[in-house]
Scaffold this motif. Structure first.
Motif, PDB file in Angstrom:
ATOM      1  N   GLY A 185      16.090  -4.314   4.542  1.00 32.94           N
ATOM      2  CA  GLY A 185      17.594  -4.108   4.302  1.00 32.94           C
ATOM      3  C   GLY A 185      18.519  -3.606   3.332  1.00 32.94           C
ATOM      4  O   GLY A 185      19.811  -3.951   3.385  1.00 32.94           O
ATOM      5  N   THR A 186      18.407  -3.000   2.798  1.00 33.71           N
ATOM      6  CA  THR A 186      18.266  -2.244   1.878  1.00 33.71           C
ATOM      7  C   THR A 186      18.223  -0.996   1.378  1.00 33.71           C
ATOM      8  O   THR A 186      17.607  -0.176   2.986  1.00 33.71           O
ATOM      9  CB  THR A 186      18.296  -2.399   0.392  1.00 33.71           C
ATOM     10  OG1 THR A 186      16.735  -2.024   0.247  1.00 33.71           O
ATOM     11  CG2 THR A 186      17.444  -4.312  -0.220  1.00 33.71           C
ATOM     12  N   ASP A 187      18.669  -0.164   1.161  1.00 26.95           N
ATOM     13  CA  ASP A 187      18.564   1.890   1.690  1.00 26.95           C
ATOM     14  C   ASP A 187      17.413   2.018   0.951  1.00 26.95           C
ATOM     15  O   ASP A 187      17.095   3.347   1.430  1.00 26.95           O
ATOM     16  CB  ASP A 187      19.721   2.422   0.185  1.00 26.95           C
ATOM     17  CG  ASP A 187      21.086   2.283   0.871  1.00 26.95           C
ATOM     18  OD1 ASP A 187      21.338   1.703   1.950  1.00 26.95           O
ATOM     19  OD2 ASP A 187      22.001   2.526  -0.697  1.00 26.95           O
ATOM     20  N   VAL A 204       0.832  -0.637   0.161  1.00 29.40           N
ATOM     21  CA  VAL A 204       0.033   0.156   0.364  1.00 29.40           C
ATOM     22  C   VAL A 204       0.998   1.668   0.297  1.00 29.40           C
ATOM     23  O   VAL A 204       0.345   2.397  -0.239  1.00 29.40           O
ATOM     24  CB  VAL A 204      -1.211  -0.276   1.212  1.00 29.40           C
ATOM     25  CG1 VAL A 204      -1.970   1.546   1.212  1.00 29.40           C
ATOM     26  CG2 VAL A 204      -2.180  -1.151   1.226  1.00 29.40           C
ATOM     27  N   LEU A 205       1.864   1.390   0.806  1.00 27.22           N
ATOM     28  CA  LEU A 205       3.310   2.625   0.877  1.00 27.22           C
ATOM     29  C   LEU A 205       3.786   2.707  -0.470  1.00 27.22           C
ATOM     30  O   LEU A 205       5.019   3.205  -0.606  1.00 27.22           O
ATOM     31  CB  LEU A 205       3.694   2.440   1.677  1.00 27.22           C
ATOM     32  CG  LEU A 205       3.069   2.693   3.213  1.00 27.22           C
ATOM     33  CD1 LEU A 205       3.814   2.184   4.308  1.00 27.22           C
ATOM     34  CD2 LEU A 205       2.668   4.106   3.043  1.00 27.22           C
ATOM     35  N   GLY A 206       3.779   1.426  -1.143  1.00 29.45           N
ATOM     36  CA  GLY A 206       4.679   1.373  -2.791  1.00 29.45           C
ATOM     37  C   GLY A 206       5.765   0.973  -2.040  1.00 29.45           C
ATOM     38  O   GLY A 206       6.974   0.745  -3.096  1.00 29.45           O
ATOM     39  N   LEU A 207       6.225  -0.448  -1.548  1.00 22.65           N
ATOM     40  CA  LEU A 207       7.797  -0.451  -0.561  1.00 22.65           C
ATOM     41  C   LEU A 207       7.019  -1.966  -0.796  1.00 22.65           C
ATOM     42  O   LEU A 207       5.755  -2.471  -0.800  1.00 22.65           O
ATOM     43  CB  LEU A 207       7.640  -0.694   0.539  1.00 22.65           C
ATOM     44  CG  LEU A 207       8.183   1.049   0.955  1.00 22.65           C
ATOM     45  CD1 LEU A 207       7.802   1.556   2.496  1.00 22.65           C
ATOM     46  CD2 LEU A 207       8.941   1.160  -0.505  1.00 22.65           C
ATOM     47  N   ARG A 208       8.070  -3.310  -0.652  1.00 20.37           N
ATOM     48  CA  ARG A 208       8.003  -4.383  -0.676  1.00 20.37           C
ATOM     49  C   ARG A 208       8.948  -5.321   0.338  1.00 20.37           C
ATOM     50  O   ARG A 208       9.994  -4.358   0.638  1.00 20.37           O
ATOM     51  CB  ARG A 208       8.153  -4.890  -2.024  1.00 20.37           C
ATOM     52  CG  ARG A 208       7.791  -4.992  -3.492  1.00 20.37           C
ATOM     53  CD  ARG A 208       6.150  -5.387  -3.206  1.00 20.37           C
ATOM     54  NE  ARG A 208       5.575  -5.394  -4.498  1.00 20.37           N
ATOM     55  CZ  ARG A 208       4.528  -4.003  -4.643  1.00 20.37           C
ATOM     56  NH1 ARG A 208       5.085  -3.222  -3.917  1.00 20.37           N
ATOM     57  NH2 ARG A 208       4.313  -3.831  -5.640  1.00 20.37           N
ATOM     58  N   LEU A 209       8.281  -6.464   1.161  1.00 25.24           N
ATOM     59  CA  LEU A 209       9.063  -7.010   2.304  1.00 25.24           C
ATOM     60  C   LEU A 209      10.762  -6.958   0.774  1.00 25.24           C
ATOM     61  O   LEU A 209      11.074  -7.110   2.665  1.00 25.24           O
ATOM     62  CB  LEU A 209       7.702  -7.876   2.460  1.00 25.24           C
ATOM     63  CG  LEU A 209       8.829  -8.433   3.546  1.00 25.24           C
ATOM     64  CD1 LEU A 209       8.778  -7.300   5.051  1.00 25.24           C
ATOM     65  CD2 LEU A 209       7.979  -9.137   4.492  1.00 25.24           C
ATOM     66  N   ARG A 210      10.339  -7.698   0.189  1.00 24.62           N
ATOM     67  CA  ARG A 210      11.830  -7.943  -0.072  1.00 24.62           C
ATOM     68  C   ARG A 210      12.757  -6.498  -0.170  1.00 24.62           C
ATOM     69  O   ARG A 210      14.264  -7.186  -0.333  1.00 24.62           O
ATOM     70  CB  ARG A 210      11.916  -8.938  -1.473  1.00 24.62           C
ATOM     71  CG  ARG A 210      11.517  -7.270  -2.556  1.00 24.62           C
ATOM     72  CD  ARG A 210      11.620  -8.302  -3.862  1.00 24.62           C
ATOM     73  NE  ARG A 210      10.928  -7.786  -5.058  1.00 24.62           N
ATOM     74  CZ  ARG A 210       9.407  -7.640  -5.278  1.00 24.62           C
ATOM     75  NH1 ARG A 210       8.559  -7.854  -4.928  1.00 24.62           N
ATOM     76  NH2 ARG A 210       8.512  -6.881  -5.829  1.00 24.62           N
ATOM     77  N   MET A 211      12.544  -5.839   0.166  1.00 26.25           N
ATOM     78  CA  MET A 211      12.999  -4.695  -0.327  1.00 26.25           C
ATOM     79  C   MET A 211      13.902  -4.309   1.051  1.00 26.25           C
ATOM     80  O   MET A 211      14.689  -3.296   1.552  1.00 26.25           O
ATOM     81  CB  MET A 211      12.582  -3.373  -0.101  1.00 26.25           C
ATOM     82  CG  MET A 211      12.185  -2.852  -1.990  1.00 26.25           C
ATOM     83  SD  MET A 211      10.844  -1.842  -2.098  1.00 26.25           S
ATOM     84  CE  MET A 211      10.366  -1.900  -3.213  1.00 26.25           C
ATOM     85  N   TRP A 227      15.484  -1.835   8.595  1.00 31.37           N
ATOM     86  CA  TRP A 227      15.157  -2.243   9.628  1.00 31.37           C
ATOM     87  C   TRP A 227      14.111  -1.124  10.186  1.00 31.37           C
ATOM     88  O   TRP A 227      13.447  -0.938  10.696  1.00 31.37           O
ATOM     89  CB  TRP A 227      15.881  -2.772  10.106  1.00 31.37           C
ATOM     90  CG  TRP A 227      16.320  -3.553   9.875  1.00 31.37           C
ATOM     91  CD1 TRP A 227      17.411  -4.343   9.187  1.00 31.37           C
ATOM     92  CD2 TRP A 227      15.426  -5.181   9.987  1.00 31.37           C
ATOM     93  NE1 TRP A 227      17.288  -5.759   8.412  1.00 31.37           N
ATOM     94  CE2 TRP A 227      15.790  -6.015   9.594  1.00 31.37           C
ATOM     95  CE3 TRP A 227      14.073  -5.372  10.447  1.00 31.37           C
ATOM     96  CZ2 TRP A 227      15.738  -7.608   9.218  1.00 31.37           C
ATOM     97  CZ3 TRP A 227      13.844  -6.838  10.806  1.00 31.37           C
ATOM     98  CH2 TRP A 227      14.493  -8.062   9.765  1.00 31.37           C
ATOM     99  N   ALA A 228      15.039   0.366  10.230  1.00 21.91           N
ATOM    100  CA  ALA A 228      14.230   1.147  11.568  1.00 21.91           C
ATOM    101  C   ALA A 228      13.329   2.114  10.799  1.00 21.91           C
ATOM    102  O   ALA A 228      12.282   2.081  11.111  1.00 21.91           O
ATOM    103  CB  ALA A 228      15.951   2.563  11.632  1.00 21.91           C
ATOM    104  N   ASP A 229      13.107   1.830   9.222  1.00 20.54           N
ATOM    105  CA  ASP A 229      11.775   2.324   8.148  1.00 20.54           C
ATOM    106  C   ASP A 229      11.051   1.514   9.138  1.00 20.54           C
ATOM    107  O   ASP A 229       9.820   1.835   9.450  1.00 20.54           O
ATOM    108  CB  ASP A 229      12.293   2.127   6.526  1.00 20.54           C
ATOM    109  CG  ASP A 229      13.681   3.448   6.421  1.00 20.54           C
ATOM    110  OD1 ASP A 229      14.119   4.631   7.133  1.00 20.54           O
ATOM    111  OD2 ASP A 229      14.798   2.975   5.906  1.00 20.54           O
TER     112      ASP A 229
END
Length: 138
Positions: A41-43, A32-39, A47-49
């Motif tokens: 650990g990347t920039d 929904v936020l335009g992200l994926r779990l596979r992302m 984890w903080a995000d």
């Protein structure tokens, strides 16, 4: 050292445990936020995000619906409507012979996470708590 920087110990482990139990719901909320779990650990998604996202998810998020299925269906409006319905039923009852005699009081609508009145009324502890609340034990 981690505390000095404002981090809490066990943050990643807590997130990992949450991911193990509710990964599909978290994945949906990230999509929904335009992200994926596979992302993770990347920039793009650290984890903080992820911690910030999970900590501040809206009440209608998939994660909260999964973690609290019954409670997530009841919002402020539903609670207020149940209060109105209970009040109307009580007012109608109060005008009956039973109401004048104080018997057969209508059962309130059961809210999520609460037991029905019949299951919880009558214990000495609860009566003492009510008397304390009303100031009758002074």
């Amino acid at each position: 050292m981690a505390r000095a920087l404002g981090a809490e110990p066990g943050g990643i482990l807590s997130l990992d445990a949450l991911l193990e139990e509710h990964s599909e719901a978290i994945e949906y909320d990230l999509i929904v936020l335009g992200l994926r779990l596979r992302m993770l650990g990347t920039d793009v998604l650290g984890w903080a995000d992820l911690r910030s996202i999970v900590k501040h998810l809206p009440l209608e998020s998939a994660l909260l619906r999964t973690m609290y299925p019954e409670g997530s269906r009841w919002r402020t409006a539903e609670h207020l409507l149940a209060d109105v319905a209970d009040s109307l039923r009580w007012l109608a009852w109060a005008r009956t012979d039973d109401g004048r005699r104080g018997r057969n009081m209508p059962e309130p609508i059961v809210r999520p996470g609460r037991k029905s009145t019949r299951e919880r009324v009558g214990t000495a502890t609860e009566l003492d708590q009510m008397n304390d609340f009303l100031g009758w034990n002074d």
